[in-house]
Design a protein around this motif. Structure first.
Motif, short mmCIF file in Angstrom:
data_model
loop_
_atom_site.label_atom_id
_atom_site.label_comp_id
_atom_site.label_asym_id
_atom_site.label_seq_id
_atom_site.Cartn_x
_atom_site.Cartn_y
_atom_site.Cartn_z
N PHE A 99 0.98 -6.39 -7.48
CA PHE A 99 1.30 -5.07 -6.94
C PHE A 99 -0.01 -4.32 -6.70
CE2 PHE A 99 3.00 -0.76 -6.95
CZ PHE A 99 4.25 -0.91 -6.37
N LYS A 124 8.22 -10.65 -5.73
CA LYS A 124 6.88 -10.21 -5.34
C LYS A 124 5.87 -10.63 -6.40
CE LYS A 124 4.51 -6.19 -3.36
NZ LYS A 124 3.17 -6.46 -3.90
N THR A 154 0.02 -1.84 -1.50
CA THR A 154 1.44 -2.15 -1.38
C THR A 154 2.16 -1.20 -0.44
OG1 THR A 154 1.51 -3.18 -3.58
CG2 THR A 154 3.60 -2.42 -2.66
N CYS A 155 1.86 0.06 -0.48
CA CYS A 155 2.49 1.02 0.43
C CYS A 155 2.18 0.65 1.88
CB CYS A 155 2.03 2.44 0.12
SG CYS A 155 2.76 3.72 1.17
N SER A 158 -1.43 -10.11 -2.12
CA SER A 158 -0.10 -10.17 -2.70
C SER A 158 0.76 -11.07 -1.82
CB SER A 158 0.54 -8.78 -2.79
OG SER A 158 1.85 -8.83 -3.32
N MET A 183 11.08 -2.19 -0.10
CA MET A 183 10.64 -2.51 -1.45
C MET A 183 11.75 -2.34 -2.48
SD MET A 183 7.57 -3.67 -1.74
CE MET A 183 7.31 -3.34 -3.48
N HIS A 240 1.38 -2.32 3.03
CA HIS A 240 2.08 -3.56 3.35
C HIS A 240 3.53 -3.28 3.74
CE1 HIS A 240 -0.87 -5.78 0.43
NE2 HIS A 240 -1.41 -5.55 1.61
N LEU A 267 1.24 -10.79 2.16
CA LEU A 267 1.10 -9.36 2.46
C LEU A 267 -0.35 -8.96 2.62
CD1 LEU A 267 3.75 -8.02 -0.08
CD2 LEU A 267 4.09 -8.72 2.30
#
Length: 269
Positions: free
Chosen positions: A51, A48, A55-56, A40, A66, A58, A6
């Motif tokens: 974090f 996963k 992350t948002c 990540s 998610m 990705h 990611l």
């Protein structure tokens, strides 16, 4: 098994916020694989590792659901690997998420950080404190946390992961691994080793790896008959302070049989 990278940058990202170095300027101009967010990995869309605060991004960029993640494992508590504030977004009032809890695994410091940020709103997660060298059966895989050489003020972990008949060594953040980790790996078989090269051609063997340390690690894994036939190597977690663009990294690692990861890259095992 699908291994989805990611993000592939160290703490600062590439290009880094506020930075005016030539590497960041060139990365911005070239774009593509030179643009790197915080590190990540996702395995089969359900397991996963870490974090980060990206992350948002990705999830939006790679069209990731998610809410389908079943297990979340942490390497350590540094903010580029654990941004617990965004875990709160799964709770009622922020999202219409499923009722099935995501199981979260880590040593005591990142688990405590998550609980502190979530407060009383913990029903969408189940927390598990794990200990080095003790195997854990998660919902999706068997994981064994191993000791890293990173931050001496906390128990930083790398992982051996076995899932659906395939095995991965997730080897960062760490410099040259502590002897207990090397000894544990002897006799194991790997389909993929994911290593880091935060410091490029500078730095050394402590806290993070440089190029020479990555190559030595590959040699050790092969010399000790740990890689399965056709086993793969990938390198990730790059800092702009190493002053290496994606093409520079490829020139270094591809001739040595090591894949240079980039944001969004997928490997099939």
């Amino acid at each position: 098994m699908n291994v989805h990278f990611l993000g592939t940058a160290a703490f600062e990202g590439i290009p880094s916020l506020f930075c005016q170095c030539d590497t960041c300027k060139q990365a911005q101009a070239k774009g593509g694989k030179n643009i790197r967010t915080r590190t990540s990995v996702m395995i089969d869309g359900e397991l996963k590792i870490d974090f980060p605060p990206d992350t948002c991004h990705h999830a939006i960029r790679d069209n990731i659901d998610m809410d389908k993640v079943k297990d979340l494992i942490f390497t350590h508590s540094h903010s580029d690997h654990l941004y617990a504030e965004d875990m709160l977004i799964r709770m009622s009032g922020y999202a219409k998420s499923g009722d099935r809890p995501i199981h979260v695994y880590g040593h005591d410091l990142p688990i405590r950080s998550c609980i502190d940020k979530l407060g009383m709103q913990q029903d969408k997660y189940r927390f598990h404190v794990i200990r080095p060298f003790e195997p854990v059966q998660t919902q999706t895989a068997t994981i064994v946390p191993l000791i890293a050489d990173h931050d001496r003020t906390e128990t930083c972990l790398v992982y051996y992961i076995e899932k659906d008949g395939k095995t991965i060594f997730y080897g960062h953040d760490s410099g040259w691994f502590p002897e207990q980790t090397w000894e544990w790996l002897k006799g194991k078989k790997l389909d993929l080793a994911i290593l880091e090269c935060t410091t490029g051609r500078v730095g050394g063997r402590i806290n993070h790896m440089n190029v020479d340390c990555v190559l030595e690690t590959k040699e050790w894994l092969i010399a000790n008959d740990i890689m399965n036939p056709g086993g793969k190597f990938a390198v990730t977690h790059f800092s702009h302070n190493a002053h290496l663009l994606h093409e520079d990294l490829m020139e270094i690692f591809e001739p040595n049989g090591i894949t240079v990861a980039y944001d969004g890259m997928r490997l099939e095992l």
